[in-house]
Structures are given as C-alpha cells and as structure tokens.
Design a protein around this motif. Sequence first.
Motif, mmCIF file in Angstrom:
data_model
loop_
_atom_site.group_PDB
_atom_site.id
_atom_site.type_symbol
_atom_site.label_atom_id
_atom_site.label_comp_id
_atom_site.label_asym_id
_atom_site.label_seq_id
_atom_site.Cartn_x
_atom_site.Cartn_y
_atom_site.Cartn_z
ATOM 1 N N GLU A 294 -13.682 58.165 56.739
ATOM 2 C CA GLU A 294 -12.730 57.174 56.242
ATOM 3 C C GLU A 294 -11.535 57.077 57.214
ATOM 4 O OE1 GLU A 294 -9.739 56.666 52.423
ATOM 5 O OE2 GLU A 294 -10.962 58.480 52.619
ATOM 6 N N ASP B 37 -15.854 54.063 66.752
ATOM 7 C CA ASP B 37 -16.964 54.269 65.811
ATOM 8 C C ASP B 37 -18.003 55.197 66.445
ATOM 9 O OD1 ASP B 37 -15.807 52.597 63.997
ATOM 10 O OD2 ASP B 37 -17.235 50.951 64.231
ATOM 11 N N ARG C 232 -9.298 59.990 61.118
ATOM 12 C CA ARG C 232 -10.324 59.811 60.081
ATOM 13 C C ARG C 232 -10.489 61.099 59.296
ATOM 14 N NH1 ARG C 232 -15.311 55.836 61.615
ATOM 15 N NH2 ARG C 232 -14.290 54.590 63.194
ATOM 16 N N SER C 233 -10.899 60.942 58.045
ATOM 17 C CA SER C 233 -11.311 62.110 57.278
ATOM 18 C C SER C 233 -12.642 62.574 57.858
ATOM 19 C CB SER C 233 -11.480 61.747 55.802
ATOM 20 O OG SER C 233 -12.594 60.882 55.680
ATOM 21 N N SER D 21 -15.323 62.697 56.494
ATOM 22 C CA SER D 21 -16.417 61.833 56.040
ATOM 23 C C SER D 21 -16.355 60.455 56.695
ATOM 24 C CB SER D 21 -16.395 61.707 54.520
ATOM 25 O OG SER D 21 -15.182 61.121 54.123
ATOM 26 N N LEU E 159 -7.932 56.817 58.122
ATOM 27 C CA LEU E 159 -6.687 57.098 57.423
ATOM 28 C C LEU E 159 -5.497 56.443 58.119
ATOM 29 C CD1 LEU E 159 -7.350 60.921 56.836
ATOM 30 C CD2 LEU E 159 -7.826 59.034 55.254
#
Length: 256
Positions: free
Chosen positions: A23, A245, A18-19, A21, A25
């Motif tokens: 997101e 998550d 994930r980035s 922030s 990837l």
Amino acid sequence: MALLLIDQGNSNTKIQVRSLSGEILQATQSIVNFEQNQFLQSNKPPISHIALASVAKAEAKQWLKESLTKQLGSEVLLVEAETETELSMPNTKILNSYRDPSQMGIDRWLAVVAGVTRYPNRGIVIVDSGSAVNIELVNSNAQHLGGYIIPGFTAMIQTLYNGTGQVKVDRQPDSYSVEPGDKTLDCVNNGIAGAIVGLITDSISRLTAQSLAEDIQVVMAGGDSAKLAPLISSPTEIVPDLVLDGLFQWFNVKCI
Ligand SMILES: Nc1ncnc2c1ncn2[C@@H]1O[C@H](COP(=O)(O)OP(=O)(O)OP(=O)(O)O)[C@@H](O)[C@H]1O
Ligand SMILES: CC(C)(CO)[C@@H](O)C(=O)NCCC(=O)O
Ligand SMILES: [K+]
C-alpha cells in the motif's frame, strides 16, 4: 514497518513509502535537501527497509545512498539488473537479453518486472519517456528481446537549438502531432514526435513478427507518455510509477 522505494533518474528522483503489503503511504517527486526534508522526517510508520534503483552518475548515487543511511539509520539495498528475475506469480521469471546485465539501467529492468507482472503471458512493448526514451520488447514468455535508447524530447530539441543557426525552437507543444510541418516550430516538434512514435510502432511490429502475437500491449511511463499515447494504435496503458512498481515487486519477491 515501512519500505522506502527510490527511483533516481537522470533529472528526477521519485520516492514512495509503502507498507510491506504494497500500500502506498506517501509519495513525492524530488528530494533536494535531506537535512530539511519533511518527507523523510515525518515518517510513520518508521522505515525498516530502503531500496534504491539509480541510473544517476556515480557521485549522485553515492551521495543519495550515504544521505539515506545517515538520515534513516538503515542500510540501503542497491538494486541492479540481472540475468533473470523471479516474479511473484508461480513459474514466472523474466529473462534478460543483455549478455552483461550489469550494463543495463536498473530502471529498464524494473520496468520489465512491472510490465510482466501486469501483463503476464502477453507480448509487451514498454516505453519510458523521460530525459532519455527507452523502449523494451518483451515476448509472452517473459523474455526481454532487447530494446532501444534514444534522447528524450527535450534533449532532441536542445540538440537542434545548440547545433544549428536557425532551428531555434525552445518549447514543446501541449499535444503531439506527426503531420508534416509548414513552419519551423511544427517541423521540429512533429519531427521529434514522429521519430519517437515511429520507433514505438516499429517495435510493436517487430515484436508481433518475432513472437507471432497479435495482441501486443504497450505500457508507458515518463513525462511524455500522456502526449505520446494518443498516437499509438495498439492498446496502451500509462503507469506513471512503473519503475517504483517494479522495485516493489522485486523487493517483495526477494526480501519479504
Ligand atoms: N510539464 C512538464 N514538465 C517537465 N517535463 C515535461 C512536462 N511535460 C512533459 N515533459 C517531458 O517529460 C520529460 C521528463 O520526463 P520524466 O519526468 O519522466 O524524466 P526523468 O525522471 O528526468 O527521466 P529519467 O528517469 O530519465 O531521469 C521531459 O524531457 C519532457 O520532454
Ligand atoms: C537509458 C536510461 C538513461 C533510461 O533512464 C538508463 O536506463 C541508463 O542509464 N541505462 C544504462 C545503459 C543501458 O541500459 O544499456
Ligand atoms: K527513460
């Protein structure tokens, strides 16, 4: 800069890049051979942080940790369950029911982190149905009230298969039913589905009674959630990457 998130279960290892922030990837379900792993070699942007949530055996966890450091050159942050965890929303922290949180599987705690982040101020029953099925009861004040751990569907079938002379059921149906069976296959499959669904339903009733709440939200993850969800009468959301998550939320609050 990217973040590598890893959920090492008892059978599968789920991975996301994930980035910072959040997101997603890249995502994959397994890593077997690190040296030849395209997934880890093709990473752009480069991975700056690695967070590992593992409930695997100590050797498997250690192997994964060492392989990651060797391959990617970053320290691995090993996440563990704790007495309380601050969330990203103001004035919200989740409280653990375990007297000794180090005994709780981190996947369970991260599922609670993710569940409360999705449904703050709501009573939630979290069901993660994988190799084992774990159920978490969380009230609307983000207090974990305790939970259950039972064998997963496959483990239950295998136990009957190995432990009896005549109950030789070796496959699961495409959909679950809890109707009484009139042949071995249905007696076993529906019985196991009924045992799991019964415990979920009982958990919803308990949480309703304990927290005087009526609008319990069920959050499901794991390989059997699509088959179990239709048998649950309360509002149910399936969140396949619930643990990842939660791992991202955890990292976001503690490290970003
Ligand atoms: N097509 C499928 N392939 C494999 N398992 C399936 C499938 N459909 C349903 N299942 C169920 O999903 C379970 C595996 O779920 P999941 O992939 O979440 O497990 P896991 O990642 O091994 O769990 P853990 O986090 O406990 O290691 C199996 O035990 C089986 O009952
Ligand atoms: C229950 C499982 C197997 C679910 O993956 C895992 O969370 C685990 O190994 N837990 C350790 C025991 C406990 O949570 O009390
Ligand atoms: K599980």
